[in-house]
Scaffold this motif. Structure first.
Motif, short mmCIF file in Angstrom:
data_model
loop_
_atom_site.label_atom_id
_atom_site.label_comp_id
_atom_site.label_asym_id
_atom_site.label_seq_id
_atom_site.Cartn_x
_atom_site.Cartn_y
_atom_site.Cartn_z
N ALA A 85 1.01 -1.20 -0.26
CA ALA A 85 0.03 -0.16 0.25
C ALA A 85 0.90 1.25 0.04
O ALA A 85 0.08 2.50 -0.23
CB ALA A 85 -1.03 -0.56 1.53
N SER A 97 2.69 2.86 -2.08
CA SER A 97 1.91 3.63 -3.31
C SER A 97 1.00 4.03 -3.70
O SER A 97 0.39 4.49 -4.50
CB SER A 97 2.26 2.50 -4.91
OG SER A 97 1.42 1.33 -4.31
N LYS A 98 0.17 4.06 -2.17
CA LYS A 98 -1.29 4.11 -2.71
C LYS A 98 -1.94 5.03 -0.96
O LYS A 98 -2.62 5.97 -1.47
CB LYS A 98 -2.62 2.72 -2.93
CG LYS A 98 -2.53 2.59 -4.00
CD LYS A 98 -3.53 1.29 -4.66
CE LYS A 98 -3.69 0.68 -5.93
NZ LYS A 98 -4.88 0.51 -6.44
N GLN A 129 -6.13 -3.75 -4.60
CA GLN A 129 -6.32 -3.96 -5.40
C GLN A 129 -7.25 -2.71 -6.44
O GLN A 129 -7.06 -1.36 -7.17
CB GLN A 129 -6.65 -4.86 -6.29
CG GLN A 129 -5.40 -5.99 -6.40
CD GLN A 129 -5.56 -7.13 -6.74
OE1 GLN A 129 -6.32 -7.27 -7.70
NE2 GLN A 129 -5.31 -8.74 -6.58
N ALA A 182 -7.89 0.24 -4.63
CA ALA A 182 -8.10 1.58 -4.00
C ALA A 182 -7.15 2.32 -4.56
O ALA A 182 -6.58 2.31 -5.72
CB ALA A 182 -6.83 1.44 -2.73
N THR A 183 -7.69 3.88 -5.40
CA THR A 183 -7.15 4.94 -5.67
C THR A 183 -5.61 5.05 -4.66
O THR A 183 -5.25 6.01 -3.94
CB THR A 183 -7.88 6.09 -5.62
OG1 THR A 183 -9.48 5.71 -5.94
CG2 THR A 183 -7.62 7.18 -6.53
N PRO A 184 -5.12 5.56 -5.83
CA PRO A 184 -3.48 6.28 -5.05
C PRO A 184 -3.92 8.01 -4.70
O PRO A 184 -4.74 8.61 -4.98
CB PRO A 184 -2.64 6.32 -6.72
CG PRO A 184 -3.46 5.21 -7.26
CD PRO A 184 -4.65 5.39 -7.51
N VAL A 187 -10.46 4.70 1.77
CA VAL A 187 -9.65 4.81 1.12
C VAL A 187 -9.72 6.33 0.76
O VAL A 187 -9.00 7.51 1.04
CB VAL A 187 -8.38 4.15 0.48
CG1 VAL A 187 -7.20 5.00 -0.77
CG2 VAL A 187 -8.13 3.57 0.53
N ARG A 198 -4.98 5.71 -14.39
CA ARG A 198 -4.96 5.87 -13.65
C ARG A 198 -6.41 5.17 -13.54
O ARG A 198 -7.11 4.06 -13.17
CB ARG A 198 -5.27 6.22 -12.26
CG ARG A 198 -3.40 6.79 -12.12
CD ARG A 198 -2.90 5.27 -11.42
NE ARG A 198 -1.31 4.77 -11.16
CZ ARG A 198 -0.73 4.20 -10.57
NH1 ARG A 198 -1.66 2.94 -10.65
NH2 ARG A 198 0.57 3.96 -10.27
#
Length: 392
Positions: A63, A65-66, A81, A83-85, A110, A228
């Motif tokens: 996580a 990176s997010k 998987q 989840a929005t960055p 998130v 994205r």
């Protein structure tokens, strides 16, 4: 599929004993080589909760990176998987500043956390009690305020709020594009349920715009070169454009292009530079608008590659070294003459597999180059370039 968490797992992971155990497990390597020893260590710390503990630590590492500071967060594999960055979630949340907002598919929270940081009041709801319990943990970990409810996204439980939705993805394998009914809940049902409300729906960038005519604005968002999401905006959340491409970078820079800008760009012969526009620009159908804004032209009106004397600032562009009609034999000879041993291959408009072509070119030199393969009219063309990052 990942480990199937239950409410007991969440309770343990939030407890003092769970926090201590997670910190201990986080000191382990958790590699394939250390698997047996790591499992034994986790069992000594948490007994029957060892699987939940190991999965949590691994997901927290993924996580990074997010989510900012995910060391106290809880996730399921599927939720992470989807989840929005953080940078993308923060960008979307800027349109919701000062609003009362209801995230009707909040999952583990998130997007809810990003919105709660800027909204006047925030509500999150989901049907999954485990994800709601994780969302409560994550709201507390992020030190934000939000009300959580168990509710169906298609059964409104708030009034007067802006609505945010991130529907799940059903299995769409075997189809070339996503359809509104491939989402859970379906996009059309969400639009109908919240007709007349200000609505923001996050969905895959592969959606066909014609399938969502109810969206007042479609925004394609990329982060560090990777597209994205598409966000579908309605009502006062839309900005008066139909299509927008937004490009975000981890260094904090960003820019946008919309369909209200001039798109009177020419078709030009190969110039000093080749520019491959960001995927958000291409997916939003705004290549010509982007080209016109930067004084560029298209190589071919049906191909997204652009050319011109000066590349846009802050992009990876390709300085042209040589170009000509493409054949493998001619390209192989050019690379040998230029002493190229490492070659990047970019393709648009030709049926060429870069991974299959590269070994056939037999590059053995000491230099490197980028090769743009495309067509101009009906002619296949190879453009040998040197990739450079332009200054912002």
């Amino acid at each position: 599929m990942g480990y199937a968490f239950n409410l007991g797992d969440v309770g343990f992971l939030r407890s003092a004993a769970g926090l201590v155990a997670a910190a201990e497990v986080d000191r382990l390597p958790l590699t394939s080589a250390s698997y047996l020893a790591d499992v034994a260590a986790a069992r000594s710390l948490a007994g029957d909760r060892a699987s939940a503990l190991l999965e949590t630590v691994l997901l927290r590492r993924k996580a990074m990176s997010k989510v900012d500071s995910p060391e106290r967060w809880l996730f399921t594999d599927a939720a992470l998987q989807q989840a929005t960055p953080a940078l993308v979630a923060g960008h979307r949340a800027r349109r919701l500043v000062g609003r009362d907002v209801h995230d009707v598919t909040c999952s583990v929270g998130v997007d809810l956390v990003a919105v709660a940081r800027v909204a006047a009041r925030c509500v999150g709801s989901d049907l999954d009690p485990v994800r709601l319990a994780m969302a409560r943990n994550n709201i507390d970990a992020a030190n934000v305020a939000a009300t959580l409810l168990r509710a169906d996204a298609l059964g409104p439980v708030t009034r007067g709020t802006a609505v945010l939705a991130d529907p799940g993805r059903r299995d769409a394998s075997g189809r070339r594009r996503w359809r509104p009914e491939d989402f859970a809940p379906p996009l059309g049902a969400l639009a109908e349920t919240y007709r007349g409300r200000d609505l923001a729906v996050k969905c895959t960038p592969g959606i066909d715009f014609a399938d969502v005519p109810w969206a007042d604005e479609v925004e394609l968002v990329s982060l560090d070169g990777a597209v994205r999401e598409a966000c579908l905006w309605t009502g006062d959340l839309a900005t008066g454009v139909r299509r927008r491409a937004t490009v975000l970078r981890s260094d904090g820079t960003e820019w946008t292009v919309t369909d209200t800008q001039d798109d009177d760009c020419p078709v030009l012969p190969v110039g000093e530079w080749i520019i491959d526009p960001d995927g958000a620009v291409v997916r939003a159908g705004l290549v010509r608008h982007y080209a016109t804004a930067h004084g560029l032209g298209q190589l071919d009106e049906r191909i997204a590659y652009l050319t011109g004397p000066v590349p846009p600032p802050g992009v990876r562009a390709f300085r042209v070294l040589e170009h000509g009609r493409y054949t493998e034999k001619a390209l192989r000879a050019t690379l040998a003459r230029l002493d190229v041993g490492r070659v990047e291959i970019l393709v648009r408009g030709l049926d060429v597999d870069p991974n299959a072509l590269r070994p056939r070119l037999k590059p053995r030199g000491g230099g490197e180059a980028s090769v743009v393969l495309t067509r101009i009219g009906r002619a296949p063309v190879a453009i040998v370039c040197r990739a450079e990052r332009t200054s912002s």
